[in-house]
Design a protein around this motif. Structure first.
Motif, PDB file in Angstrom:
ATOM      1  N   MET A 144     -18.071 -46.178 -14.116  1.00  0.00           N
ATOM      2  CA  MET A 144     -17.195 -45.028 -13.904  1.00  0.00           C
ATOM      3  C   MET A 144     -17.031 -44.817 -12.401  1.00  0.00           C
ATOM      4  N   MET A 145     -15.825 -44.526 -11.997  1.00  0.00           N
ATOM      5  CA  MET A 145     -15.554 -44.283 -10.582  1.00  0.00           C
ATOM      6  C   MET A 145     -16.164 -42.948 -10.161  1.00  0.00           C
ATOM      7  N   PRO A 146     -16.582 -42.829  -8.912  1.00  0.00           N
ATOM      8  CA  PRO A 146     -17.132 -41.563  -8.443  1.00  0.00           C
ATOM      9  C   PRO A 146     -16.115 -40.441  -8.608  1.00  0.00           C
ATOM     10  N   GLY A 147     -16.586 -39.308  -9.088  1.00  0.00           N
ATOM     11  CA  GLY A 147     -15.718 -38.148  -9.211  1.00  0.00           C
ATOM     12  C   GLY A 147     -15.008 -38.030 -10.544  1.00  0.00           C
ATOM     13  N   MET A 148     -15.148 -39.027 -11.427  1.00  0.00           N
ATOM     14  CA  MET A 148     -14.450 -38.967 -12.697  1.00  0.00           C
ATOM     15  C   MET A 148     -14.997 -37.847 -13.580  1.00  0.00           C
ATOM     16  N   ASP A 149     -16.166 -37.307 -13.214  1.00  0.00           N
ATOM     17  CA  ASP A 149     -16.700 -36.163 -13.950  1.00  0.00           C
ATOM     18  C   ASP A 149     -15.841 -34.925 -13.719  1.00  0.00           C
ATOM     19  N   ILE A 156     -11.966 -30.111 -15.267  1.00  0.00           N
ATOM     20  CA  ILE A 156     -10.587 -29.633 -15.074  1.00  0.00           C
ATOM     21  C   ILE A 156      -9.965 -29.275 -16.421  1.00  0.00           C
ATOM     22  N   ILE A 157     -10.082 -30.176 -17.386  1.00  0.00           N
ATOM     23  CA  ILE A 157      -9.486 -29.940 -18.699  1.00  0.00           C
ATOM     24  C   ILE A 157     -10.126 -28.743 -19.390  1.00  0.00           C
ATOM     25  N   ASP A 158     -11.447 -28.660 -19.346  1.00  0.00           N
ATOM     26  CA  ASP A 158     -12.128 -27.524 -19.994  1.00  0.00           C
ATOM     27  C   ASP A 158     -11.754 -26.202 -19.337  1.00  0.00           C
ATOM     28  N   ILE A 212      -0.501 -30.589 -13.797  1.00  0.00           N
ATOM     29  CA  ILE A 212      -1.946 -30.331 -13.683  1.00  0.00           C
ATOM     30  C   ILE A 212      -2.276 -29.729 -12.322  1.00  0.00           C
ATOM     31  N   LYS A 213      -1.689 -30.272 -11.251  1.00  0.00           N
ATOM     32  CA  LYS A 213      -1.942 -29.721  -9.921  1.00  0.00           C
ATOM     33  C   LYS A 213      -1.497 -28.262  -9.828  1.00  0.00           C
ATOM     34  N   GLU A 214      -0.345 -27.943 -10.422  1.00  0.00           N
ATOM     35  CA  GLU A 214       0.138 -26.554 -10.427  1.00  0.00           C
ATOM     36  C   GLU A 214      -0.812 -25.655 -11.205  1.00  0.00           C
ATOM     37  N   MET A 215      -1.225 -26.092 -12.384  1.00  0.00           N
ATOM     38  CA  MET A 215      -2.145 -25.299 -13.191  1.00  0.00           C
ATOM     39  C   MET A 215      -3.477 -25.094 -12.470  1.00  0.00           C
ATOM     40  N   ALA A 216      -3.978 -26.158 -11.843  1.00  0.00           N
ATOM     41  CA  ALA A 216      -5.243 -26.070 -11.117  1.00  0.00           C
ATOM     42  C   ALA A 216      -5.124 -25.088  -9.954  1.00  0.00           C
ATOM     43  N   ALA A 217      -4.024 -25.140  -9.236  1.00  0.00           N
ATOM     44  CA  ALA A 217      -3.814 -24.220  -8.118  1.00  0.00           C
ATOM     45  C   ALA A 217      -3.763 -22.772  -8.609  1.00  0.00           C
ATOM     46  N   VAL A 255      -8.823 -24.238  -9.280  1.00  0.00           N
ATOM     47  CA  VAL A 255      -9.680 -25.353  -9.705  1.00  0.00           C
ATOM     48  C   VAL A 255      -9.424 -26.556  -8.802  1.00  0.00           C
ATOM     49  N   ASP A 256     -10.505 -27.160  -8.312  1.00  0.00           N
ATOM     50  CA  ASP A 256     -10.385 -28.368  -7.493  1.00  0.00           C
ATOM     51  C   ASP A 256      -9.860 -29.502  -8.371  1.00  0.00           C
ATOM     52  N   CYS A 257      -8.814 -30.166  -7.909  1.00  0.00           N
ATOM     53  CA  CYS A 257      -8.203 -31.242  -8.684  1.00  0.00           C
ATOM     54  C   CYS A 257      -7.832 -32.383  -7.726  1.00  0.00           C
ATOM     55  N   PRO A 258      -8.805 -33.249  -7.427  1.00  0.00           N
ATOM     56  CA  PRO A 258      -8.540 -34.340  -6.490  1.00  0.00           C
ATOM     57  C   PRO A 258      -7.567 -35.367  -7.072  1.00  0.00           C
TER      58      PRO A 258
END
Length: 71
Positions: A1-6, A11-13, A48-53, A57-60
């Motif tokens: 798994m790539m770093p940060g995939m957690d 984000i979804i939850d 997703i970026k709009e919803m996170a903002a 929520v941090d959304c890299p």
């Protein structure tokens, strides 16, 4: 798994499966699959970026499945 995939399950939850599905016009099963795979389709980026903002929520960018040019 790539770093940060957690980040993806968090984000979804936090944003909510039903809310994400409604905003994207996809089924909740698509959101659930992205959560399990720990990567979101690049086509979801803007929504997703709009919803996170909206929720702070941090959304890299690396949580999306970007196509990379062959070297």
């Amino acid at each position: 798994m790539m770093p940060g995939m957690d980040h993806v399950p968090h984000i979804i939850d936090t944003l909510g499966r039903a809310e994400i599905a409604a905003r994207l016009g996809v089924k909740e099963t698509a959101v659930a699959k992205a959560r399990v795979k720990r990567i979101m389709p690049a086509a979801w980026y803007q929504v997703i970026k709009e919803m996170a903002a909206e929720k702070g929520v941090d959304c890299p960018d690396h949580v999306f499945s970007w196509k990379v040019a062959a070297k």
